[in-house]
Motif scaffolding. Structure first.
Motif, mmCIF file in Angstrom:
data_model
loop_
_atom_site.group_PDB
_atom_site.id
_atom_site.type_symbol
_atom_site.label_atom_id
_atom_site.label_comp_id
_atom_site.label_asym_id
_atom_site.label_seq_id
_atom_site.Cartn_x
_atom_site.Cartn_y
_atom_site.Cartn_z
ATOM 1 N N ILE A 150 11.798 126.134 72.561
ATOM 2 C CA ILE A 150 12.111 124.953 73.372
ATOM 3 C C ILE A 150 10.856 124.113 73.549
ATOM 4 C CG2 ILE A 150 12.861 124.129 75.632
ATOM 5 C CD1 ILE A 150 14.639 126.622 75.782
ATOM 6 N N ASP A 151 10.906 122.905 73.022
ATOM 7 C CA ASP A 151 9.818 121.929 73.140
ATOM 8 C C ASP A 151 10.480 120.559 73.242
ATOM 9 O OD1 ASP A 151 7.413 120.598 73.149
ATOM 10 O OD2 ASP A 151 7.053 120.819 71.019
ATOM 11 N N GLY A 152 11.119 120.311 74.377
ATOM 12 C CA GLY A 152 11.924 119.103 74.543
ATOM 13 C C GLY A 152 11.175 117.958 75.180
ATOM 14 N N ASP A 153 11.813 117.339 76.156
ATOM 15 C CA ASP A 153 11.249 116.127 76.764
ATOM 16 C C ASP A 153 10.215 116.429 77.852
ATOM 17 O OD1 ASP A 153 12.710 116.901 78.992
ATOM 18 O OD2 ASP A 153 14.045 115.192 78.961
ATOM 19 N N HIS A 154 9.954 117.688 78.129
ATOM 20 C CA HIS A 154 8.921 118.139 79.065
ATOM 21 C C HIS A 154 9.218 117.827 80.535
ATOM 22 C CE1 HIS A 154 6.917 118.145 75.150
ATOM 23 N NE2 HIS A 154 6.351 119.240 75.600
ATOM 24 N N SER A 155 10.452 117.464 80.842
ATOM 25 C CA SER A 155 10.841 117.348 82.248
ATOM 26 C C SER A 155 11.457 118.674 82.669
ATOM 27 C CB SER A 155 11.869 116.230 82.446
ATOM 28 O OG SER A 155 13.133 116.599 81.908
ATOM 29 N N MET A 156 11.438 118.970 83.967
ATOM 30 C CA MET A 156 12.042 120.211 84.434
ATOM 31 C C MET A 156 13.537 120.217 84.121
ATOM 32 S SD MET A 156 11.912 122.439 87.919
ATOM 33 C CE MET A 156 10.194 122.280 87.963
ATOM 34 N N ARG A 157 14.189 119.107 84.367
ATOM 35 C CA ARG A 157 15.634 119.022 84.126
ATOM 36 C C ARG A 157 15.973 119.244 82.657
ATOM 37 N NH1 ARG A 157 19.482 113.820 85.419
ATOM 38 N NH2 ARG A 157 21.396 114.789 84.713
ATOM 39 N N GLY A 158 15.242 118.584 81.777
ATOM 40 C CA GLY A 158 15.508 118.706 80.351
ATOM 41 C C GLY A 158 15.214 120.097 79.824
ATOM 42 N N ALA A 159 14.071 120.665 80.228
ATOM 43 C CA ALA A 159 13.696 122.004 79.763
ATOM 44 C C ALA A 159 14.653 123.064 80.303
ATOM 45 C CB ALA A 159 12.263 122.319 80.161
ATOM 46 N N PHE A 160 15.105 122.893 81.542
ATOM 47 C CA PHE A 160 16.054 123.851 82.107
ATOM 48 C C PHE A 160 17.405 123.755 81.401
ATOM 49 C CE2 PHE A 160 19.199 125.230 85.315
ATOM 50 C CZ PHE A 160 18.785 126.548 85.426
ATOM 51 N N ALA A 161 17.858 122.542 81.119
ATOM 52 C CA ALA A 161 19.120 122.368 80.391
ATOM 53 C C ALA A 161 19.029 123.025 79.014
ATOM 54 C CB ALA A 161 19.467 120.888 80.262
ATOM 55 N N ASP A 162 17.907 122.827 78.339
ATOM 56 C CA ASP A 162 17.712 123.457 77.032
ATOM 57 C C ASP A 162 17.686 124.984 77.161
ATOM 58 O OD1 ASP A 162 17.592 120.952 75.901
ATOM 59 O OD2 ASP A 162 15.412 120.934 75.695
ATOM 60 N N HIS A 163 17.038 125.476 78.198
ATOM 61 C CA HIS A 163 16.966 126.926 78.431
ATOM 62 C C HIS A 163 18.367 127.507 78.639
ATOM 63 C CE1 HIS A 163 15.346 130.772 79.801
ATOM 64 N NE2 HIS A 163 16.324 130.733 80.693
ATOM 65 N N MET A 164 19.154 126.864 79.465
ATOM 66 C CA MET A 164 20.497 127.364 79.751
ATOM 67 C C MET A 164 21.371 127.324 78.496
ATOM 68 S SD MET A 164 20.193 128.539 82.684
ATOM 69 C CE MET A 164 21.890 129.010 83.012
ATOM 70 N N LEU A 165 21.188 126.317 77.687
ATOM 71 C CA LEU A 165 21.925 126.221 76.424
ATOM 72 C C LEU A 165 21.538 127.378 75.510
ATOM 73 C CD1 LEU A 165 23.749 124.638 74.462
ATOM 74 C CD2 LEU A 165 21.727 123.315 73.838
ATOM 75 N N ALA A 166 20.256 127.627 75.388
ATOM 76 C CA ALA A 166 19.775 128.697 74.509
ATOM 77 C C ALA A 166 20.132 130.075 75.051
ATOM 78 C CB ALA A 166 18.260 128.583 74.346
ATOM 79 N N ARG A 167 20.148 130.208 76.352
ATOM 80 C CA ARG A 167 20.403 131.500 76.985
ATOM 81 C C ARG A 167 21.746 132.098 76.583
ATOM 82 N NH1 ARG A 167 19.397 132.402 83.384
ATOM 83 N NH2 ARG A 167 19.849 134.620 83.400
ATOM 84 N N ALA A 168 22.704 131.250 76.296
ATOM 85 C CA ALA A 168 24.035 131.718 75.932
ATOM 86 C C ALA A 168 24.087 132.335 74.539
ATOM 87 C CB ALA A 168 25.026 130.556 76.013
ATOM 88 N N THR A 169 23.120 132.002 73.669
ATOM 89 C CA THR A 169 23.216 132.468 72.288
ATOM 90 C C THR A 169 21.943 133.075 71.713
ATOM 91 O OG1 THR A 169 22.676 130.265 71.472
ATOM 92 C CG2 THR A 169 25.011 130.790 71.678
ATOM 93 N N ALA A 170 20.789 132.841 72.313
ATOM 94 C CA ALA A 170 19.529 133.287 71.721
ATOM 95 C C ALA A 170 19.098 134.658 72.238
ATOM 96 C CB ALA A 170 18.420 132.278 71.998
ATOM 97 N N LYS A 171 18.594 135.488 71.323
ATOM 98 C CA LYS A 171 18.052 136.785 71.711
ATOM 99 C C LYS A 171 16.690 136.616 72.384
ATOM 100 C CE LYS A 171 20.292 139.243 67.936
ATOM 101 N NZ LYS A 171 20.074 139.991 66.689
ATOM 102 N N ILE A 172 15.876 135.701 71.858
ATOM 103 C CA ILE A 172 14.545 135.438 72.392
ATOM 104 C C ILE A 172 14.395 133.931 72.603
ATOM 105 C CG2 ILE A 172 12.056 135.537 71.926
ATOM 106 C CD1 ILE A 172 12.691 137.960 70.080
ATOM 107 N N ILE A 173 13.883 133.535 73.768
ATOM 108 C CA ILE A 173 13.643 132.123 74.067
ATOM 109 C C ILE A 173 12.151 131.935 74.305
ATOM 110 C CG2 ILE A 173 14.120 130.202 75.626
ATOM 111 C CD1 ILE A 173 16.729 131.667 76.382
ATOM 112 N N VAL A 174 11.556 130.988 73.584
ATOM 113 C CA VAL A 174 10.138 130.672 73.722
ATOM 114 C C VAL A 174 10.025 129.243 74.253
ATOM 115 C CG1 VAL A 174 7.955 130.388 72.501
ATOM 116 C CG2 VAL A 174 9.548 132.191 71.794
#
Length: 69
Positions: A24-48
């Motif tokens: 995850i290297d998105g728009d660097h806002s808390m909202r954007g990074a958290f949204a990306d994290h939650m999206l990845a959390r549903a399918t990714a084994k490892i989140i960086v």
């Protein structure tokens, strides 16, 4: 979804298997990074996350502190 996250969500929604690693290297806002994290959390084994300890990106640093705890 924030920014280009909606495009990623559409693609991830079409996957029939898990993702081994999501960087995850998105728009660097808390909202954007958290949204990306939650999206990845549903399918990714490892989140960086990028910029987890950065004076230039205080929101992603704060998000990382929260996620760790």
């Amino acid at each position: 979804m924030h920014g280009d996250s909606s495009k990623a969500a559409e693609r991830i929604g079409k996957l029939s298997k898990t993702i081994d690693l999501c960087f995850i290297d998105g728009d660097h806002s808390m909202r954007g990074a958290f949204a990306d994290h939650m999206l990845a959390r549903a399918t990714a084994k490892i989140i960086v996350h990028h910029d987890v300890c950065s004076d230039a990106c205080p929101e992603t640093t704060e998000l990382w502190r929260g996620l760790r705890n």
